[in-house]
Motif scaffolding. Sequence first.
Motif, PDB file in Angstrom:
ATOM      1  N   SER A 113      -7.755   4.395   5.994  1.00  0.00           N
ATOM      2  CA  SER A 113      -7.134   3.843   4.793  1.00  0.00           C
ATOM      3  C   SER A 113      -7.841   2.550   4.396  1.00  0.00           C
ATOM      4  CB  SER A 113      -5.645   3.611   5.047  1.00  0.00           C
ATOM      5  OG  SER A 113      -5.444   2.822   6.208  1.00  0.00           O
ATOM      6  N   THR A 167      -7.142   9.088   4.611  1.00  0.00           N
ATOM      7  CA  THR A 167      -7.464   7.861   3.874  1.00  0.00           C
ATOM      8  C   THR A 167      -6.272   7.371   3.064  1.00  0.00           C
ATOM      9  OG1 THR A 167      -8.228   9.022   1.887  1.00  0.00           O
ATOM     10  CG2 THR A 167      -9.855   8.641   3.640  1.00  0.00           C
ATOM     11  N   GLY A 168      -5.191   8.134   3.050  1.00  0.00           N
ATOM     12  CA  GLY A 168      -4.070   7.824   2.177  1.00  0.00           C
ATOM     13  C   GLY A 168      -4.173   8.570   0.871  1.00  0.00           C
ATOM     14  N   GLU A 169      -5.402   8.830   0.413  1.00  0.00           N
ATOM     15  CA  GLU A 169      -5.627   9.604  -0.808  1.00  0.00           C
ATOM     16  C   GLU A 169      -5.772  11.088  -0.493  1.00  0.00           C
ATOM     17  OE1 GLU A 169      -8.374   9.121  -4.761  1.00  0.00           O
ATOM     18  OE2 GLU A 169      -9.407   9.057  -2.829  1.00  0.00           O
ATOM     19  N   ALA A 226     -11.044   5.489   0.004  1.00  0.00           N
ATOM     20  CA  ALA A 226      -9.961   5.578  -0.976  1.00  0.00           C
ATOM     21  C   ALA A 226      -9.982   4.349  -1.872  1.00  0.00           C
ATOM     22  CB  ALA A 226      -8.612   5.694  -0.269  1.00  0.00           C
ATOM     23  N   THR A 252      -4.519   2.131  -2.496  1.00  0.00           N
ATOM     24  CA  THR A 252      -4.022   3.374  -1.895  1.00  0.00           C
ATOM     25  C   THR A 252      -3.339   3.061  -0.572  1.00  0.00           C
ATOM     26  OG1 THR A 252      -5.851   4.622  -2.870  1.00  0.00           O
ATOM     27  CG2 THR A 252      -4.651   5.663  -1.057  1.00  0.00           C
ATOM     28  N   ARG A 253      -2.142   3.571  -0.385  1.00  0.00           N
ATOM     29  CA  ARG A 253      -1.414   3.348   0.865  1.00  0.00           C
ATOM     30  C   ARG A 253      -1.787   4.403   1.895  1.00  0.00           C
ATOM     31  NH1 ARG A 253       2.720  -0.135   1.117  1.00  0.00           N
ATOM     32  NH2 ARG A 253       3.595  -0.997  -0.805  1.00  0.00           N
ATOM     33  N   GLU A 305      -4.129  -2.234   0.427  1.00  0.00           N
ATOM     34  CA  GLU A 305      -3.359  -1.017   0.203  1.00  0.00           C
ATOM     35  C   GLU A 305      -2.280  -1.178  -0.855  1.00  0.00           C
ATOM     36  OE1 GLU A 305      -2.198   1.090   3.655  1.00  0.00           O
ATOM     37  OE2 GLU A 305      -4.149   0.859   4.622  1.00  0.00           O
TER      38      GLU A 305
END
Length: 325
Positions: free
Chosen positions: A113, A153-155, A182, A186-187, A257
């Motif tokens: 992430s 990656t969160g995405e 990401a 992005t979380r 993030e």
Amino acid sequence: MTGDAAAAPAPVPRGAAARRPATAPPSLRDGRLEAALRTLELSVRGRLDGLLQGNHLGLVPGPGTEPGEARVYQPGDDVRRMDWAVTARTTEPHIRETVADRELETWVVVDLSPSLDMGTAACEKRDLAVAAVAAVAHLTRGGGNRIGALVTTGEHTVRVPARGGVAHARGLVRRVAEVPRAPEGTRGDLAEALEQLRRPARRRGLAVVVSDFLGEPTWERALRGLSARHDLLAVEVLDPAELDLPDAGTVVLADPETGRQREVHVTPLLRREFAAAAGAHRDRVATTLRRCGAARLTLRTDSDWIADIVRFALARKRTWSGGGR
């Protein structure tokens, strides 16, 4: 980063130090990915080769499942391994040693992430995460062993099936290194990645989680679930800026993030409070990992990462062989 928010947002500067020390993993951002991966493999093989000699106990956070020899109980031994038959026969407490499985299936969950796309010391945390994957692949390969990866990656999430062989291990490390970054804001969601690894249920093996473990430990429940079937190893990737503010007057703090930024004037009091909060968070992470039954290996961007892995592996071997008490 995982969870809802950063416990200790890192300063905005994101590039590694201009002068990269020899102990740092190679940079994956200079447009020479293949050369960097070859350098990484040579570094891992050159300094780790021969460390385990096929004995997974140097890395696996547990004794394995095959029964071995009985020995006299020593303080600190796991009482669940007590051999009651030998104890009754000798009238002295004995435990049954176990050895690692002959064929090991390893799954690596890699948190890439945006909070790992920074580094204020010798490298980025992302470089260090990829280096940790390369080391795990090297230390667990051979003898019919298999390794797979799940990268988040969160995405988006990338899954690499578990297979054996040197070519697959190299391809796995390359695939992890090639995962696109990401966008900022992005979380990450480590808990969701761990849940994906839990289902469907897999054969017993080793689960390695590589993350900075920032934010609230929303991943605890999923990690506990994994511990029911797998030995666990948590690789914690840290940067010194997350532990202590620089004595640099006014700095801009950013949470990659959420995209939030805040300009603050660094005072001695603020540095003490920041360090105390960061230390408390790391202690909480350590306690949570311990509750989940995970061994914890900490790698820092300002430290010799291979030396840290060697010390960890040797300590594990001494622990499970009954020495070093």
